[in-house]
Design an enzyme around this catalytic site. Structure first.
Site, PDB file in Angstrom:
ATOM      1  N   ASP A  80      40.472  36.272  53.305  1.00 41.65           N
ATOM      2  CA  ASP A  80      39.637  35.310  52.382  1.00 41.65           C
ATOM      3  C   ASP A  80      40.402  34.809  51.129  1.00 41.65           C
ATOM      4  O   ASP A  80      40.541  33.698  50.873  1.00 41.65           O
ATOM      5  CB  ASP A  80      38.348  35.918  52.023  1.00 41.65           C
ATOM      6  N   ASN A 154      34.993  29.784  45.305  1.00 41.72           N
ATOM      7  CA  ASN A 154      33.837  30.629  45.287  1.00 41.72           C
ATOM      8  C   ASN A 154      33.237  30.514  43.863  1.00 41.72           C
ATOM      9  O   ASN A 154      32.065  30.402  43.845  1.00 41.72           O
ATOM     10  CB  ASN A 154      34.340  31.951  45.371  1.00 41.72           C
ATOM     11  N   TYR A 197      31.638  37.600  44.300  1.00 36.68           N
ATOM     12  CA  TYR A 197      31.329  38.239  43.151  1.00 36.68           C
ATOM     13  C   TYR A 197      29.712  38.130  42.619  1.00 36.68           C
ATOM     14  O   TYR A 197      29.189  39.020  42.123  1.00 36.68           O
ATOM     15  CB  TYR A 197      32.212  37.743  41.853  1.00 36.68           C
ATOM     16  N   ALA A 198      29.090  36.781  42.853  1.00 29.95           N
ATOM     17  CA  ALA A 198      27.915  36.743  42.337  1.00 29.95           C
ATOM     18  C   ALA A 198      26.671  37.745  43.030  1.00 29.95           C
ATOM     19  O   ALA A 198      25.830  38.061  42.568  1.00 29.95           O
ATOM     20  CB  ALA A 198      27.306  35.131  42.622  1.00 29.95           C
TER      21      ALA A 198
END
Length: 308
Positions: A80, A154, A197-198
């Protein structure tokens, strides 16, 4: 009219990706393509240092040599992280990406190395679907002068260095009044970033086709502080706290630059996008089950032995 153009973007730290790039180059040359190879390092934003707080490469300067609007597709060999870097390398020219996983999670990839050759055959037969993903355009202004800019697929994260330690951030969304958020940091995420991360910071999962952004506080120091989902037609401005010498702005896990009191971090949906090649209709919920274990049934099983 010359031969069609194709790109290969690979992670040169992974021997399997390097070997696959050689195989793929030969296969595409045999199929009549002009092939342009580059590594994912070209999409890395760079890491600031106290003596060099702004590591600035303009958005359009991350594009590799030979990559332009005439390129039909680029194939990414990596995990990724390589896909995130490649997205910045091709977005200005709207080049579709086929991502083949040689990494760990592979949330953004379409297949694995053992499926490489049939995947390329499908690609060359043009039997695929394009899935568009929104990107963030992040710019830093100091004394009203642009000092830094970058794209993110992202998220953008503004946080203290080191990360632990509460700050008071001012956040203004669109025409609305600025609000104060006390937290270790702030995440601004796309729908694609909602599973990165969110998600780890407690944010909701957002399906890729929903045109929104998220604001997620990192470890907020308030029971009232919650994540916010808002239309991506709105822009956002982050004002750093005045009582800290500097903070770090990171995009997609790449550190971008130091932010000092008085700076403005302006975030909006970019005019550029990431176009992912899907060899079969995308099934987002199946991906959530496979990668994150979402929606799996919890079935109570009887004990195999009798209790006394």
């Amino acid at each position: 009219m010359g031969s069609p153009k194709a790109g290969i973007i690979f992670n040169d730290t992974k021997p399997a990706a390097v070997r696959a790039a050689v195989e793929l180059n030969d296969k595409l040359l045999t199929a009549g393509y002009r092939v342009y190879q580059t590594t994912g390092w070209g999409g890395i934003l760079g890491f600031p240092r106290p003596d060099s707080p702004v590591c600035h490469t303009p958005i359009d300067r991350l594009v590799a040599d030979g990559y332009d609007e005439a390129m039909q597709f680029a194939i990414v060999l990596g995990g990724d992280g390589t896909v995130l870097a490649a997205a910045r390398q091709v977005a200005p020219f709207d080049i579709p990406l086929l991502a083949i996983n040689t990494g760990h999670m592979g949330f953004l990839t379409e297949g694995y190395l053992n499926q490489l050759h049939p995947a390329i055959d499908t690609l060359l037969s043009e039997q695929y679907i394009l899935e568009d993903r929104s990107m963030l355009e992040v710019r830093v202004f100091r004394d009203e002068h642009l000092i830094w800019e970058a794209l993110a697929l992202n998220e953008a994260v503004l946080h203290k260095e080191p990360l632990s330690g509460m700050c008071h951030f001012e956040v203004a969304i669109g025409r609305h009044n600025a609000v104060d958020i006390a937290a270790d940091g702030i995440i601004i995420a796309t729908p694609t970033g909602s599973t990165a991360y969110a998600l780890a910071a407690g944010g909701p999962v957002v399906t890729p086709d929903v045109q929104v952004m998220q604001l997620i506080p990192i470890c907020p120091h308030s029971l009232a502080a919650r994540g916010l989902v808002f239309a991506d037609t709105e822009s956002l401005v982050l004002y750093p706290p005045t009582n800290h010498a500097h903070l770090i702005l990171s995009l997609d896990g790449n550190s971008g630059c130091y932010i000092v009191p008085g700076d403005q971090v302006r975030v909006r949906r970019s005019r550029f996008r990431t176009r992912l090649i899907r060899l079969q209709p995308p099934e987002f919920f199946a991906l959530l089950r496979e990668k994150l274990g979402w929606g799996l049934p919890h079935i109570a099983k009887p004990l195999s032995v009798e209790l006394p």
